[in-house]
Scaffold this motif. Structure first.
Motif, PDB file in Angstrom:
ATOM      1  N   VAL A   1      35.170  50.282  27.471  1.00 45.94           N
ATOM      2  CA  VAL A   1      36.490  50.280  28.111  1.00 45.94           C
ATOM      3  C   VAL A   1      37.435  49.319  27.394  1.00 45.94           C
ATOM      4  O   VAL A   1      38.631  49.588  27.255  1.00 45.94           O
ATOM      5  N   ASP A   2      36.904  48.212  26.904  1.00 47.35           N
ATOM      6  CA  ASP A   2      37.736  47.225  26.220  1.00 47.35           C
ATOM      7  C   ASP A   2      38.403  47.822  24.982  1.00 47.35           C
ATOM      8  O   ASP A   2      39.585  47.581  24.728  1.00 47.35           O
ATOM      9  N   SER A   3      37.662  48.618  24.216  1.00 47.08           N
ATOM     10  CA  SER A   3      38.228  49.222  23.013  1.00 47.08           C
ATOM     11  C   SER A   3      39.188  50.353  23.335  1.00 47.08           C
ATOM     12  O   SER A   3      40.285  50.437  22.773  1.00 47.08           O
ATOM     13  N   THR A   4      38.791  51.248  24.240  1.00 49.90           N
ATOM     14  CA  THR A   4      39.628  52.407  24.531  1.00 49.90           C
ATOM     15  C   THR A   4      40.872  52.039  25.322  1.00 49.90           C
ATOM     16  O   THR A   4      41.920  52.668  25.176  1.00 49.90           O
ATOM     17  N   GLY A   5      40.784  51.017  26.156  1.00 49.05           N
ATOM     18  CA  GLY A   5      41.926  50.620  26.964  1.00 49.05           C
ATOM     19  C   GLY A   5      42.733  49.480  26.382  1.00 49.05           C
ATOM     20  O   GLY A   5      43.751  49.103  26.938  1.00 49.05           O
ATOM     21  N   GLY A   6      42.251  48.903  25.264  1.00 45.17           N
ATOM     22  CA  GLY A   6      42.947  47.768  24.680  1.00 45.17           C
ATOM     23  C   GLY A   6      42.614  46.467  25.389  1.00 45.17           C
ATOM     24  O   GLY A   6      43.133  45.405  25.060  1.00 45.17           O
ATOM     25  N   GLY A   7      41.733  46.520  26.353  1.00 48.81           N
ATOM     26  CA  GLY A   7      41.326  45.348  27.122  1.00 48.81           C
ATOM     27  C   GLY A   7      40.499  45.815  28.301  1.00 48.81           C
ATOM     28  O   GLY A   7      40.445  47.003  28.611  1.00 48.81           O
ATOM     29  N   GLY A   8      39.841  44.891  28.949  1.00 48.47           N
ATOM     30  CA  GLY A   8      39.033  45.255  30.104  1.00 48.47           C
ATOM     31  C   GLY A   8      37.690  44.558  30.145  1.00 48.47           C
ATOM     32  O   GLY A   8      36.984  44.609  31.154  1.00 48.47           O
ATOM     33  N   TRP A   9      37.318  43.893  29.054  1.00 48.79           N
ATOM     34  CA  TRP A   9      36.046  43.180  29.047  1.00 48.79           C
ATOM     35  C   TRP A   9      36.018  42.103  30.133  1.00 48.79           C
ATOM     36  O   TRP A   9      35.027  41.983  30.866  1.00 48.79           O
ATOM     37  N   GLY A  10      37.080  41.351  30.252  1.00 51.54           N
ATOM     38  CA  GLY A  10      37.122  40.272  31.233  1.00 51.54           C
ATOM     39  C   GLY A  10      36.905  40.748  32.662  1.00 51.54           C
ATOM     40  O   GLY A  10      36.000  40.267  33.348  1.00 51.54           O
ATOM     41  N   PRO A  11      37.716  41.698  33.156  1.00 55.14           N
ATOM     42  CA  PRO A  11      37.524  42.165  34.533  1.00 55.14           C
ATOM     43  C   PRO A  11      36.149  42.751  34.798  1.00 55.14           C
ATOM     44  O   PRO A  11      35.546  42.495  35.837  1.00 55.14           O
ATOM     45  N   ILE A  12      35.620  43.561  33.863  1.00 53.21           N
ATOM     46  CA  ILE A  12      34.340  44.219  34.097  1.00 53.21           C
ATOM     47  C   ILE A  12      33.182  43.222  34.025  1.00 53.21           C
ATOM     48  O   ILE A  12      32.325  43.160  34.918  1.00 53.21           O
ATOM     49  N   ALA A  13      33.146  42.406  32.968  1.00 53.55           N
ATOM     50  CA  ALA A  13      32.049  41.448  32.817  1.00 53.55           C
ATOM     51  C   ALA A  13      32.098  40.365  33.888  1.00 53.55           C
ATOM     52  O   ALA A  13      31.072  39.990  34.458  1.00 53.55           O
ATOM     53  N   THR A  14      33.296  39.873  34.173  1.00 56.86           N
ATOM     54  CA  THR A  14      33.419  38.823  35.181  1.00 56.86           C
ATOM     55  C   THR A  14      33.031  39.340  36.558  1.00 56.86           C
ATOM     56  O   THR A  14      32.290  38.679  37.295  1.00 56.86           O
ATOM     57  N   SER A  15      33.519  40.533  36.913  1.00 60.17           N
ATOM     58  CA  SER A  15      33.191  41.105  38.213  1.00 60.17           C
ATOM     59  C   SER A  15      31.695  41.364  38.339  1.00 60.17           C
ATOM     60  O   SER A  15      31.091  41.103  39.380  1.00 60.17           O
ATOM     61  N   GLY A  16      31.086  41.897  37.260  1.00 50.95           N
ATOM     62  CA  GLY A  16      29.662  42.183  37.302  1.00 50.95           C
ATOM     63  C   GLY A  16      28.822  40.939  37.462  1.00 50.95           C
ATOM     64  O   GLY A  16      27.870  40.903  38.248  1.00 50.95           O
ATOM     65  N   LEU A  17      29.168  39.893  36.734  1.00 49.56           N
ATOM     66  CA  LEU A  17      28.411  38.649  36.829  1.00 49.56           C
ATOM     67  C   LEU A  17      28.616  37.965  38.174  1.00 49.56           C
ATOM     68  O   LEU A  17      27.684  37.401  38.739  1.00 49.56           O
ATOM     69  N   LEU A  18      29.829  38.022  38.679  1.00 53.66           N
ATOM     70  CA  LEU A  18      30.089  37.412  39.985  1.00 53.66           C
ATOM     71  C   LEU A  18      29.355  38.143  41.101  1.00 53.66           C
ATOM     72  O   LEU A  18      28.883  37.534  42.058  1.00 53.66           O
ATOM     73  N   ALA A  19      29.254  39.477  40.967  1.00 53.26           N
ATOM     74  CA  ALA A  19      28.655  40.277  42.032  1.00 53.26           C
ATOM     75  C   ALA A  19      27.144  40.096  42.117  1.00 53.26           C
ATOM     76  O   ALA A  19      26.582  40.149  43.209  1.00 53.26           O
ATOM     77  N   GLY A  20      26.486  39.885  40.992  1.00 57.03           N
ATOM     78  CA  GLY A  20      25.028  39.864  41.024  1.00 57.03           C
ATOM     79  C   GLY A  20      24.394  38.616  40.471  1.00 57.03           C
ATOM     80  O   GLY A  20      23.246  38.644  40.046  1.00 57.03           O
ATOM     81  N   SER A  21      25.112  37.514  40.457  1.00 54.28           N
ATOM     82  CA  SER A  21      24.591  36.308  39.836  1.00 54.28           C
ATOM     83  C   SER A  21      24.777  35.100  40.738  1.00 54.28           C
ATOM     84  O   SER A  21      25.679  35.056  41.574  1.00 54.28           O
ATOM     85  N   SER A  22      23.902  34.133  40.560  1.00 54.64           N
ATOM     86  CA  SER A  22      24.044  32.870  41.282  1.00 54.64           C
ATOM     87  C   SER A  22      24.838  31.861  40.469  1.00 54.64           C
ATOM     88  O   SER A  22      24.976  30.707  40.870  1.00 54.64           O
ATOM     89  N   LEU A  23      25.364  32.292  39.313  1.00 52.02           N
ATOM     90  CA  LEU A  23      26.148  31.382  38.477  1.00 52.02           C
ATOM     91  C   LEU A  23      27.439  30.994  39.180  1.00 52.02           C
ATOM     92  O   LEU A  23      28.080  31.839  39.808  1.00 52.02           O
ATOM     93  N   PRO A  24      27.863  29.741  39.076  1.00 56.11           N
ATOM     94  CA  PRO A  24      29.166  29.353  39.634  1.00 56.11           C
ATOM     95  C   PRO A  24      30.287  30.022  38.854  1.00 56.11           C
ATOM     96  O   PRO A  24      30.107  30.388  37.677  1.00 56.11           O
ATOM     97  N   PRO A  25      31.452  30.218  39.477  1.00 53.42           N
ATOM     98  CA  PRO A  25      32.553  30.929  38.807  1.00 53.42           C
ATOM     99  C   PRO A  25      32.928  30.359  37.440  1.00 53.42           C
ATOM    100  O   PRO A  25      33.247  31.121  36.527  1.00 53.42           O
ATOM    101  N   CYS A  26      32.887  29.048  37.280  1.00 55.43           N
ATOM    102  CA  CYS A  26      33.285  28.480  35.991  1.00 55.43           C
ATOM    103  C   CYS A  26      32.337  28.906  34.874  1.00 55.43           C
ATOM    104  O   CYS A  26      32.758  29.143  33.740  1.00 55.43           O
TER     105      CYS A  26
END
Length: 278
Positions: A125-150
């Motif tokens: 999506v990042d290549s075809t849309g010119g961006g999108g890595w941040g929203p997808i990767a951040t959302s995925g990690l936040l949804a299924g991870s115990s990592l703090p947001p930072c």
């Protein structure tokens, strides 16, 4: 999280071909993501285990997306790019509008399979849309991870460097092979690179004090508004209809910002003070 999406939206709306806009943004991001990743690493915001699992499939997805975009006719590519950007903008805005910030809870780290799927989809999506890595990767990690947001933000930023390099390689390969790719605009590249590299060192300091809901709604709404013109034109809407739709979208965006602003103090109350639940 909004650099590629916002930059690509502005460039495509200004009339640049999607492949040219994406190539320019990604070439600038080689410098900005490197600076951002190093800054987050110095601040201790990068989770190495997650980085190693999400970055390689992200790079593979970016290569595939760059090839697809470069071989797609300009009109189709512009519609595809605008659709992806509008959809991602909506996801970002709705996610941050509807979900109040929560402190990380022990939910277990996401599995390697989940991280690879997040990386593959995010890179494509990042290549075809010119961006999108941040929203997808951040959302995925936040949804299924115990990592703090930072650490989620830091890991996403560091892995984006590898995704960006792969996307640039894909655009260069198709351009050199005569596959219809379009080279980057050097004038735009210089401006994007200067602004991004200048801002990148501030991210580790701001990530713990910025209001994420306000920023998410602001960025998401801006992306939606910018790309709505292309979508409405493709749908055959007349000028008056386009103006009414964009005015309605603008009003909804401003109302959402006002709503988030009104509840910001309660949502960001210090620990120990109960706030209203969404």
């Amino acid at each position: 999280m909004g650099y590629g999406l916002t930059s690509s939206s502005v460039l495509v709306a200004a009339g640049l071909k999607p492949a040219t806009a994406s190539a320019s943004v990604h070439l600038a991001q080689v410098g900005t993501t490197l600076a951002s990743g190093l800054a987050h690493r110095r601040a201790g915001n990068v989770d190495e285990a997650s980085l190693k699992k999400v970055a390689p499939p992200g790079a593979l997805g970016a290569l595939a997306g760059a090839a697809l975009l470069s071989y797609t006719p300009a009109a189709t590519a512009r519609l595809l790019s605008a659709t992806l950007l509008f959809g991602l903008g909506a996801i970002v805005a709705l996610r941050f509008y509807r979900i109040a910030p929560r402190r990380a809870e022990a939910a277990g780290a996401p599995s390697a399979t989940v991280l690879r799927l997040i990386g593959l989809l995010g890179g494509f999506v990042d290549s075809t849309g010119g961006g999108g890595w941040g929203p997808i990767a951040t959302s995925g990690l936040l949804a299924g991870s115990s990592l703090p947001p930072c650490r989620v933000v830091g890991t996403t930023s560091a892995s984006e460097f590898f995704v960006t390099v792969a996307a640039v390689a894909g655009f260069c390969a198709t351009h050199a092979g005569g596959g219809g790719g379009h080279g980057a605009r050097l004038d735009l590249l210089a401006v994007l690179l200067l602004g991004g590299v200048s801002a990148a060192p501030l991210a580790p300091r701001l990530v713990t004090c910025a209001r994420p809901r306000m920023l998410g709604v602001l960025i998401g709404g801006f992306i939606m508004l910018t790309n709505s013109k292309t979508l409405l034109h493709a749908a055959g809407a007349g000028e008056s209809v386009r103006s009414c739709c964009q005015a309605a979208l603008l009003a909804a965006w401003l109302a959402a910002l006002a709503s988030v602003r009104r509840h910001a103090d309660d949502e960001e109350a210090p620990a120990g003070k109960a706030g209203p639940q969404d």
